[in-house]
Design a protein around this motif. Structure first.
Motif, PDB file in Angstrom:
ATOM      1  N   SER A  19      -6.612   2.499   5.330  1.00  0.00           N
ATOM      2  CA  SER A  19      -6.402   1.173   4.749  1.00  0.00           C
ATOM      3  C   SER A  19      -5.641   0.256   5.704  1.00  0.00           C
ATOM      4  CB  SER A  19      -5.659   1.287   3.412  1.00  0.00           C
ATOM      5  OG  SER A  19      -4.299   1.656   3.600  1.00  0.00           O
ATOM      6  N   ARG A  76       0.825  -1.208   0.000  1.00  0.00           N
ATOM      7  CA  ARG A  76       0.000   0.000   0.000  1.00  0.00           C
ATOM      8  C   ARG A  76       0.858   1.257   0.000  1.00  0.00           C
ATOM      9  NH1 ARG A  76      -2.628  -4.092   1.559  1.00  0.00           N
ATOM     10  NH2 ARG A  76      -4.906  -4.218   1.667  1.00  0.00           N
ATOM     11  N   SER A 127      -6.202   2.377  -0.730  1.00  0.00           N
ATOM     12  CA  SER A 127      -5.192   3.056   0.087  1.00  0.00           C
ATOM     13  C   SER A 127      -4.777   4.403  -0.496  1.00  0.00           C
ATOM     14  CB  SER A 127      -3.957   2.162   0.251  1.00  0.00           C
ATOM     15  OG  SER A 127      -3.346   1.915  -0.997  1.00  0.00           O
TER      16      SER A 127
END
Length: 488
Positions: free
Chosen positions: A118, A24, A156
């Motif tokens: 996220s 991410r 994300s």
């Protein structure tokens, strides 16, 4: 020995979580606030006090004015959304502006907010997995899926309110399970705040009210069946907790607390707009029928059941991602690729995309079958308590039916995007972990030692191995696709 095994299991899980976090972070660092986004408009801090449309413009408006719009929110694109996500992004920009003078960097810093959300999603997903009778290997199996799923990776870096709304939805699931096992005022207060803040982030979080209400109703019926003056006592057990029966008066008091906190807080933005601007409590921006995304002229059979077979096969042969009018094709495509336009990419990338779609579709089909088997048919044999079963079954079908209704009422390709039902990743994924667990060597040997029925161990072992290969291929393809997004 147990301590060593627990420490090893913890390290392995930490490695998986770290890999998900790094993926991410890699995606956010190499993607701008305009890459693979939805309904964002533009932000330009150097342009002065202007009011344009989109989520970024909404954030800029709050950053510059620090107050809710004093005009009809429906008159500006995306300003009808509740403001929590946008306010937090504006607050983050205010804090960053104390140290950053470059407006381009300041604008890009908005992605920090969804990135943190996220990571919290992963944390709560792990907490949910821990509430079930899953082995450490099975927990790692399901967390691999969550950590590497492209839909969650894309979130994300998404600067609209999708990531934060999913975070609060996942929190609602976790705190509902927690409250059903430990029904205290403290836990129901956490649940009330979660759904209220979720509704202040995005209206669709209110859909969690249905499965939550179903669990509350079940808890109330159990209390009534056991007498109004009963003492709290355990009547249903899982490996992780005992499910208590709570006196009716105490339970009703908790329901009042839940309503007093969640309803005024969660509905405040909508009631404000209803009073000041006569805005309907449920208002959705709609595209015109002459939009290129319009699917209302396609037969309902092709939209909600099967696409035209010849067209689908022709698209696959040419490595295209068409049939955008079909809801199931759109779910599969957008769940792993979003609305990424692949018109200008090479054939190798298209092959990668099609492979990712196919493997993702196979996993989704297996997960759906696992969900029916585990939560609908064999919940007790899997050690799943009634509250969790009700929560997952009602939650799954309510979100699915409301998604299909939304796609029918607003016949546009964008209405069928997987981001409108991303919580549906959770329910079947937990079930898939149960099915994978049943075929592991350790589980089969444990069942033999306990004298329990093992069914067809060779078949279960084969299914477990196939699922692991599919998951491994999915994770590798997802990582490769993330690299493509970031480096192309």
């Amino acid at each position: 020995m147990d301590k060593v095994e627990k420490r090893t299991d913890r390290i392995k899980m930490d490695v998986i979580l770290a890999a998900g976090c790094m993926l991410r972070l890699f995606y956010v660092l190499f993607s701008t606030i305009y890459d693979r986004q939805y309904d964002i408009g533009m932000i330009d801090l150097d342009a002065g006090h202007t009011v344009t449309g989109g989520h970024l413009a909404y954030i800029q408006y709050l950053y510059e004015n620090w107050k809710l719009p004093d005009f009809d929110p429906t008159s500006v694109y995306q300003f009808n959304h509740p403001p929590l996500h946008h306010y937090l992004c504006a607050l983050w920009m205010k804090l960053c502006s104390l140290f950053i003078s470059n407006t381009d960097v300041l604008e890009e810093s908005i992605q920090v907010v969804p990135f943190v959300c996220s990571l919290l999603i992963l944390w709560f997903l792990l907490r949910i997995a821990e509430q079930f009778e899953l082995t450490e290997k099975a927990k790692r199996f399901v967390m691999l899926l969550f950590c590497f799923h492209p839909a969650l990776v894309l979130l994300s870096g998404s600067v609209n309110n999708d990531c934060m709304s999913l975070m609060f939805t996942v929190m609602c699931v976790y705190y509902t399970i927690l409250w059903s096992r430990f029904p205290t005022a403290h836990n129901i207060l956490k649940l009330a705040v979660s759904i209220a803040l979720g509704m202040l982030t995005k209206q669709s979080v209110a859909q969690m009210a249905f499965p939550i209400a179903a669990v509350m109703l079940w808890m109330l019926v159990r209390s009534l069946d056991n007498g109004r003056d009963c003492r709290a006592r355990s009547v249903e057990n899982t490996r992780n907790a005992a499910i208590p029966v709570v006196p009716v008066k105490k339970l009703l008091g908790q329901y009042v607390l839940f309503g007093v906190v969640s309803i005024p807080l969660g509905m405040s933005f909508y009631i404000r707009n209803k009073i000041q601007f006569h805005m309907p409590l449920v208002w959705i921006y709609t595209l015109p029928e002459d939009s290129w995304q319009y699917t209302g002229n396609v037969p309902v059979l092709n939209r909600f059941l099967f696409p035209v077979p010849s067209e689908m096969l022709d698209n696959l042969r040419q490595f295209k991602l068409g049939c955008g009018y079909n809801v199931w094709m759109q779910i599969i495509r957008t769940s792993v690729l979003g609305e990424w336009d692949m018109a200008d990419v090479g054939r190798s990338v298209k092959v990668l995309a099609v492979l990712l779609m196919l493997v993702g579709a196979l996993l989704a089909l297996a997960a759906w079958m696992a969900f029916i088997r585990v939560f609908v048919v064999r919940a007790k044999r899997c050690g799943i308590d009634s509250a969790s079963r009700i929560l997952f079954v009602v939650g799954y079908f309510v979100h699915l039916l409301l998604y299909l209704k939304f796609a029918y009422d607003y016949p546009q390709e964008c209405s069928m995007h997987f981001r409108y039902m991303e919580i549906e990743l959770l329910f079947p994924a937990i079930a898939l972990a149960f099915i994978w667990q049943e075929g592991t060597k350790d589980h089969l040997e444990m069942r033999r030692r306990e004298g329990g029925a093992t069914g067809h161990p060779a078949v279960k072992r084969a299914i477990s191995q196939v699922l692991f290969v599919l998951l491994l291929a999915f994770c590798l393809l997802s990582t490769a696709m993330t690299a493509v997004w970031c480096l192309l």
